[in-house]
Design an enzyme around this catalytic site. Sequence first.
Site, PDB file in Angstrom:
ATOM      1  N   CYS A  71       0.746  -1.437   0.168  1.00 59.00           N
ATOM      2  CA  CYS A  71      -0.044   0.037   0.095  1.00 59.00           C
ATOM      3  C   CYS A  71       0.907   1.294   0.078  1.00 59.00           C
ATOM      4  O   CYS A  71       1.778   1.368   0.694  1.00 59.00           O
ATOM      5  CB  CYS A  71      -1.017   0.127   1.239  1.00 59.00           C
ATOM      6  SG  CYS A  71      -1.901   1.464   1.333  1.00 59.00           S
ATOM      7  N   CYS A  84      -2.522  -0.596   9.170  1.00 59.99           N
ATOM      8  CA  CYS A  84      -1.910  -1.597   9.145  1.00 59.99           C
ATOM      9  C   CYS A  84      -0.500  -1.526   9.934  1.00 59.99           C
ATOM     10  O   CYS A  84       0.158  -0.517   9.652  1.00 59.99           O
ATOM     11  CB  CYS A  84      -1.469  -2.335   7.802  1.00 59.99           C
ATOM     12  SG  CYS A  84      -3.048  -2.597   6.982  1.00 59.99           S
ATOM     13  N   GLN A 271     -17.953 -10.586  11.351  1.00 61.12           N
ATOM     14  CA  GLN A 271     -16.357 -10.729  11.286  1.00 61.12           C
ATOM     15  C   GLN A 271     -16.168  -9.844  10.120  1.00 61.12           C
ATOM     16  O   GLN A 271     -16.777  -9.785   9.282  1.00 61.12           O
ATOM     17  CB  GLN A 271     -16.023 -12.231  11.018  1.00 61.12           C
ATOM     18  CG  GLN A 271     -16.172 -13.293  12.494  1.00 61.12           C
ATOM     19  CD  GLN A 271     -15.158 -12.608  13.594  1.00 61.12           C
ATOM     20  OE1 GLN A 271     -14.408 -11.714  13.141  1.00 61.12           O
ATOM     21  NE2 GLN A 271     -15.207 -13.661  14.580  1.00 61.12           N
ATOM     22  N   PHE A 300     -22.128 -16.671  24.072  1.00 64.30           N
ATOM     23  CA  PHE A 300     -21.757 -15.428  23.292  1.00 64.30           C
ATOM     24  C   PHE A 300     -22.008 -15.414  21.984  1.00 64.30           C
ATOM     25  O   PHE A 300     -21.250 -15.460  20.795  1.00 64.30           O
ATOM     26  CB  PHE A 300     -20.230 -14.791  23.332  1.00 64.30           C
ATOM     27  CG  PHE A 300     -19.784 -14.613  24.784  1.00 64.30           C
ATOM     28  CD1 PHE A 300     -19.840 -13.814  25.265  1.00 64.30           C
ATOM     29  CD2 PHE A 300     -19.318 -15.967  25.485  1.00 64.30           C
ATOM     30  CE1 PHE A 300     -19.334 -13.597  26.539  1.00 64.30           C
ATOM     31  CE2 PHE A 300     -18.795 -15.774  26.644  1.00 64.30           C
ATOM     32  CZ  PHE A 300     -18.896 -14.493  27.109  1.00 64.30           C
ATOM     33  N   ASN A 305     -23.863 -16.958  14.281  1.00 68.69           N
ATOM     34  CA  ASN A 305     -22.905 -17.208  13.457  1.00 68.69           C
ATOM     35  C   ASN A 305     -22.372 -18.598  13.385  1.00 68.69           C
ATOM     36  O   ASN A 305     -22.030 -19.338  12.580  1.00 68.69           O
ATOM     37  CB  ASN A 305     -21.562 -16.477  13.588  1.00 68.69           C
ATOM     38  CG  ASN A 305     -20.660 -16.684  12.423  1.00 68.69           C
ATOM     39  OD1 ASN A 305     -20.882 -16.501  11.304  1.00 68.69           O
ATOM     40  ND2 ASN A 305     -19.385 -16.703  12.857  1.00 68.69           N
ATOM     41  N   GLU A 321     -26.448 -14.940  24.795  1.00 68.18           N
ATOM     42  CA  GLU A 321     -25.933 -13.528  24.384  1.00 68.18           C
ATOM     43  C   GLU A 321     -26.375 -12.572  25.496  1.00 68.18           C
ATOM     44  O   GLU A 321     -27.169 -12.863  26.490  1.00 68.18           O
ATOM     45  CB  GLU A 321     -26.462 -13.076  23.063  1.00 68.18           C
ATOM     46  CG  GLU A 321     -25.718 -12.107  22.382  1.00 68.18           C
ATOM     47  CD  GLU A 321     -23.966 -11.967  22.634  1.00 68.18           C
ATOM     48  OE1 GLU A 321     -23.697 -11.298  23.740  1.00 68.18           O
ATOM     49  OE2 GLU A 321     -23.350 -12.424  21.908  1.00 68.18           O
ATOM     50  N   ASN A 349     -26.354 -11.846  31.658  1.00 66.02           N
ATOM     51  CA  ASN A 349     -25.362 -11.269  31.833  1.00 66.02           C
ATOM     52  C   ASN A 349     -24.098 -12.275  31.765  1.00 66.02           C
ATOM     53  O   ASN A 349     -24.025 -13.083  32.850  1.00 66.02           O
ATOM     54  CB  ASN A 349     -25.082 -10.442  32.939  1.00 66.02           C
ATOM     55  CG  ASN A 349     -23.858  -9.467  33.231  1.00 66.02           C
ATOM     56  OD1 ASN A 349     -22.833  -9.905  32.662  1.00 66.02           O
ATOM     57  ND2 ASN A 349     -23.748  -8.663  34.071  1.00 66.02           N
ATOM     58  N   ASP A 370     -17.222 -18.088  22.254  1.00 66.03           N
ATOM     59  CA  ASP A 370     -16.773 -17.058  21.444  1.00 66.03           C
ATOM     60  C   ASP A 370     -17.131 -15.744  22.021  1.00 66.03           C
ATOM     61  O   ASP A 370     -17.904 -15.140  21.447  1.00 66.03           O
ATOM     62  CB  ASP A 370     -17.509 -17.092  19.876  1.00 66.03           C
ATOM     63  CG  ASP A 370     -17.008 -16.054  18.949  1.00 66.03           C
ATOM     64  OD1 ASP A 370     -15.646 -15.832  19.033  1.00 66.03           O
ATOM     65  OD2 ASP A 370     -17.704 -16.042  17.926  1.00 66.03           O
ATOM     66  N   CYS A 407     -10.483 -13.642  20.309  1.00 65.44           N
ATOM     67  CA  CYS A 407     -10.141 -12.468  19.457  1.00 65.44           C
ATOM     68  C   CYS A 407      -8.804 -11.887  20.416  1.00 65.44           C
ATOM     69  O   CYS A 407      -8.437 -10.595  20.118  1.00 65.44           O
ATOM     70  CB  CYS A 407     -10.759 -11.572  19.029  1.00 65.44           C
ATOM     71  SG  CYS A 407     -12.151 -10.764  20.375  1.00 65.44           S
TER      72      CYS A 407
END
Length: 451
Positions: A71, A84, A271, A300, A305, A321, A349, A370, A407
């Site tokens: 880039c 990035c 995502q 979660f 998904n 959730e 919660n 997740d 993540c």
Amino acid sequence: MSQESEWLKVESLDLEAQGVAHNAEGKVVFIDGALPGEIVQASIARRKNNWEQGTLTSIRKESSQRVTPGCPHFGLHAGACGGCKMQHLHAGAQVAVKQRVLEDNLWHLGKVKPEVLLRPIEGPTWGYRYRARFSVRYVAKKGVVLIGFHERKSRYVADMQVCKVVPPVVGNMLMPLRALIAAMAERDRLPQIELAMGDEVIALVLRHLEPLPAGDLQLLRDFAARHGVQWWLQPKGPDTVHLLDAGGPELAYSLPEFGIRMPFRPTDFTQVNPHINAALVGRALRLLGVQPQERVIDWFCGLGNFTLPLATQAREVLGIEGSEALVQRSRENARVNGLAHKTSFVARNLFEMTPAQLALDGSAERWLIDPPREGAFALAKALADAVQDPSQAPGWTPPQRMVYVSCNPATLARDAGLLVNLAGYRCTAASAVNMFPHTAHVESIAVFERP
């Protein structure tokens, strides 16, 4: 204290993609732009008692993994885009670094070593990003509009003409977008454009601080017709997002391996990388090994998904959730896919879990976890407490196998330590997931089994 002329040998990369070296005094030096194995000089900008931080200025020995960034806006100079951090490192080496980060976190933070390290999940390294949040700034003194990510280590918006990590159709749209905003009457009251792409739709969400006049709305409509995008308007918080004009195709992504189609709103969490997401869902379900007669809990669960693909394999799936509104959306997605009879959803919660609550949710042979970056500490602790003292969850049995999608390797490692060292699980497998090429962000997946 490092001298500007001192040559430093770079030993590794940290979580911010900075080279890590030690100076002649043994002090740690973090060097922006340096790569492992290189011998470099750095301009030191910050000095503390135990560490220093600087920017690469010269290279005497270059890494064989150093590449030319793809880039034109990437770099260490003032004004460079900060979206990035690793474009100067070969894409394959980036994945190796992330795998090592996962291993190091699991061991140093959780005292956990996976029995098997799976091959990392990889995909396209350019044009992969289907979600992005671009800042918008009208610079009155120069009479120009800037649209893009922030500059490195700055709150200023980078002067970007293209973006290589979003699909080319969007990356090449930055200059037309700049011209559009410059022509609008409310150009100095438009702080953000959010991108959300589905299989058939490019959605752009325009944040506006004041109501848009008719002329501005017409400019948006003209742009949409010319570039094939949907405009959504956001006058206040995310709940106020609405289509500029009704009609057109629905925003959705698909999981073809499972025959699932997932409608979503442009401000929903999905995502950013659909290629990796599809591969991740497939691997997670294969590792979980669900049998047709089994019950599964998806912690979660988001919009479903993982829940909906799981429902194509299991007898029953419970998705949990933290938001009732999100749970309602999950139920609707299950209905759209003909899976309402095999799924149920509840809101609670998830950061205040107890063994008693686990018992109320019921036993399940397998769990899919997740969580957000904060991890699933309360859930892992509740599980460990219930295993150590079964009287806290009468009649409940722990899952035989769990797949944890993370993540944040630090919170995964923390939770893995509870699951392995207190709840008695084995960490049978783990791998990195390169969801965000050219960034230092590390996604991962780990499997836990009872002996």
